[in-house]
Design an enzyme around this catalytic site. Structure first.
Site, PDB file in Angstrom:
ATOM      1  N   ASP A 120      29.002 -34.207  11.662  1.00  0.00           N
ATOM      2  CA  ASP A 120      27.942 -33.352  12.267  1.00  0.00           C
ATOM      3  C   ASP A 120      27.435 -32.681  10.780  1.00  0.00           C
ATOM      4  O   ASP A 120      27.792 -31.621  10.385  1.00  0.00           O
ATOM      5  CB  ASP A 120      28.496 -32.147  13.042  1.00  0.00           C
ATOM      6  CG  ASP A 120      27.265 -31.324  13.548  1.00  0.00           C
ATOM      7  OD1 ASP A 120      26.169 -31.337  12.991  1.00  0.00           O
ATOM      8  OD2 ASP A 120      27.648 -30.475  14.715  1.00  0.00           O
TER       9      ASP A 120
ATOM     10  N   PHE B 157      31.369 -25.372  15.305  1.00  0.00           N
ATOM     11  CA  PHE B 157      30.334 -25.013  15.683  1.00  0.00           C
ATOM     12  C   PHE B 157      29.407 -26.436  16.075  1.00  0.00           C
ATOM     13  O   PHE B 157      28.677 -26.593  14.770  1.00  0.00           O
ATOM     14  CB  PHE B 157      29.401 -23.797  15.129  1.00  0.00           C
ATOM     15  CG  PHE B 157      28.306 -23.598  15.866  1.00  0.00           C
ATOM     16  CD1 PHE B 157      28.181 -22.328  16.948  1.00  0.00           C
ATOM     17  CD2 PHE B 157      26.856 -23.903  15.637  1.00  0.00           C
ATOM     18  CE1 PHE B 157      27.160 -22.098  17.668  1.00  0.00           C
ATOM     19  CE2 PHE B 157      25.758 -23.638  16.408  1.00  0.00           C
ATOM     20  CZ  PHE B 157      25.952 -22.769  17.415  1.00  0.00           C
TER      21      PHE B 157
ATOM     22  N   LYS C   5      17.688 -29.635  12.501  1.00  0.00           N
ATOM     23  CA  LYS C   5      17.279 -28.910  11.678  1.00  0.00           C
ATOM     24  C   LYS C   5      16.163 -29.286  10.633  1.00  0.00           C
ATOM     25  O   LYS C   5      14.895 -29.379  11.174  1.00  0.00           O
ATOM     26  CB  LYS C   5      18.423 -27.843  11.119  1.00  0.00           C
ATOM     27  CG  LYS C   5      19.336 -27.413  12.392  1.00  0.00           C
ATOM     28  CD  LYS C   5      20.276 -26.227  11.649  1.00  0.00           C
ATOM     29  CE  LYS C   5      21.285 -25.749  12.504  1.00  0.00           C
ATOM     30  NZ  LYS C   5      20.459 -24.876  13.769  1.00  0.00           N
TER      31      LYS C   5
END
Length: 417
Positions: free
Chosen positions: A244, A159, A273
């Protein structure tokens, strides 16, 4: 000739509207918001630390922390103060001009990660898209891959975001069905399989793009040595290792970066984030100089990327991480989390995976789906999120106390009963 003067009537004050209840607000969203989410039926109005409060004043312990965007809790005083101070000075210039906060932010982030250069963006998906562009440019300019032939190897179960490029190499049917055609140039291999990865890499490979821990897939932790193997393979075959760490990074797993569990330094690091402190969207591509150095003026950009407000908040986040306090808390409280989940295994939990304050918990399907367990926990005053059927994710703020964590685990035990 003088234009006639027009008298504008004074605006009439709108009648005061009674506050709407949670149920009313949820109903009001239906006709006017795209239905791309299925939230739990709670309407948050206020928050502080590890706790949120709905419009009726009911309090909930947040065990999701905005998918790690709230690693430092809601409204951390140092981050709120940094944002307020910057709001009084300057919020946006665009990158058409320099601003006085960007250099310090980039210097601090490069130092924190042990890399050289920073490309500031806004969202996690933007960081991933930027990393893909940089890897392709590097492949053509440095590695010598023929034009338009560069490939990037990714892992199944990944994801990385929701743009059309990214969902094109996802194997999540919900994420990709109905959004094609998709961009070529990606090869998918099984996660945690070095032999399959080695077989997929060839002279056209620009990069291997993986999550050191797969979050959306259910906090999938690879075998010890996998990340080291990826690093060795990419170095040997002259392609880039892109990690990531948008969810796994910045303290979540008990280290600043998840790759540190194997003492690995990637060529390119994707962050987001938590970098915005739960206040503004901040993301970044951080890389070696010879990688990010391939970009020239006009080849990539973002109006809001590196804006002064984002740089001020991001710098305050880095200052918090520089103390090591939050990494230590994640490691220490992570042991408490693991112990608590282990005690529930076989009593409604069929298995779990945890690293620091991050866990994927597999619920016995006979007791309910992940969504149903999340709803039971909501009734207990605990906020979590399900993923992939009967799995729930736990990712509390790194500011959570041992007592609050115990309370959450006790509530989970009741929900399983």
């Amino acid at each position: 000739m003088t234009a006639p003067v027009r008298t504008v009537p004074a605006p009439t004050a709108a009648p005061a509207r009674a506050p709407r209840s949670s149920a009313e607000l949820i109903r009001a969203e239906g006709p006017v918001l795209a239905h791309n989410y299925h939230p739990l039926p709670v309407v948050v109005a206020r928050a502080e630390g590890s706790w949120v409060e709905d419009v009726e004043g009911r309090r909930y312990l947040d065990m999701l922390a905005g998918y790690s965007a709230l690693n430092f809790g809601h409204r951390h005083p140092a981050l709120i103060e940094a944002a307020h101070r910057q709001l009084d000075q300057l919020t946006l210039t665009s990158r058409a001009f320099h601003n006085d906060r960007l250099a310090g932010f980039a210097e601090a982030l490069a130092e924190l990660t042990g890399l050289d250069m920073v490309l500031p963006m806004n969202t996690g998906a933007e960081a991933v898209e930027s990393g893909i562009k940089v890897a392709r440019k590097w492949a053509y300019d440095v590695k010598g891959v023929p034009a338009d032939r560069a490939t990037i190897v990714v892992a199944d179960g990944n994801f990385h975001g929701r743009t059309t490029t990214i969902v094109g190499f996802s194997d999540d049917a919900t994420a990709r069905t109905g959004f094609g055609p998709f961009a070529p140039g990606f090869r998918t291999v099984p996660y945690n399989d070095l032999a399959a990865l080695a077989a997929a890499v060839d002279d056209t490979t620009a990069a291997v793009l993986i999550e050191p821990i797969q979050g959306e897939a259910g906090v999938i932790i690879p075998n010890e040595g996998y990340l080291t193997g990826v690093r060795e393979l990419t170095r040997r075959t002259n392609c880039l290792f892109i990690a990531d760490e948008i969810q796994s990074g910045l303290g979540r797993t008990g280290t600043t970066l998840a790759v540190e569990h194997e003492s690995v330094v990637p060529d390119v690091l994707l962050l987001g984030k938590a970098l915005g402190g739960g206040i503004v969207p901040v993301s970044a591509v951080v890389a070696r100089r010879e990688v990010l150095g391939v970009l020239g003026p006009g080849q990539h950009g973002s109006t809001f990327g590196g804006n002064p407000l984002a740089a001020a908040v991001g710098s305050a986040v880095i200052e918090l991480l520089a103390t090591g306090e939050f990494q230590r808390r994640a490691a220490e409280l992570g042991e408490q989390l693991r112990t608590g989940l282990a005690s529930l295994t076989g009593k409604g939990i069929t298995g779990f995976r945890a690293r620091g304050l991050w866990a994927g918990v597999d619920i016995d399907p006979a007791l309910g789906t992940g969504r149903e367990i999340s709803e039971r926990l909501l009734a207990e005053g605990i906020l979590v999120k399900d993923t992939h059927g009967s799995t729930i994710r736990l990712a509390p703020p790194l500011t959570i106390t041992p007592e609050e964590l115990t309370s959450a685990l006790t509530a989970l035990e009741r929900a399983l009963g």
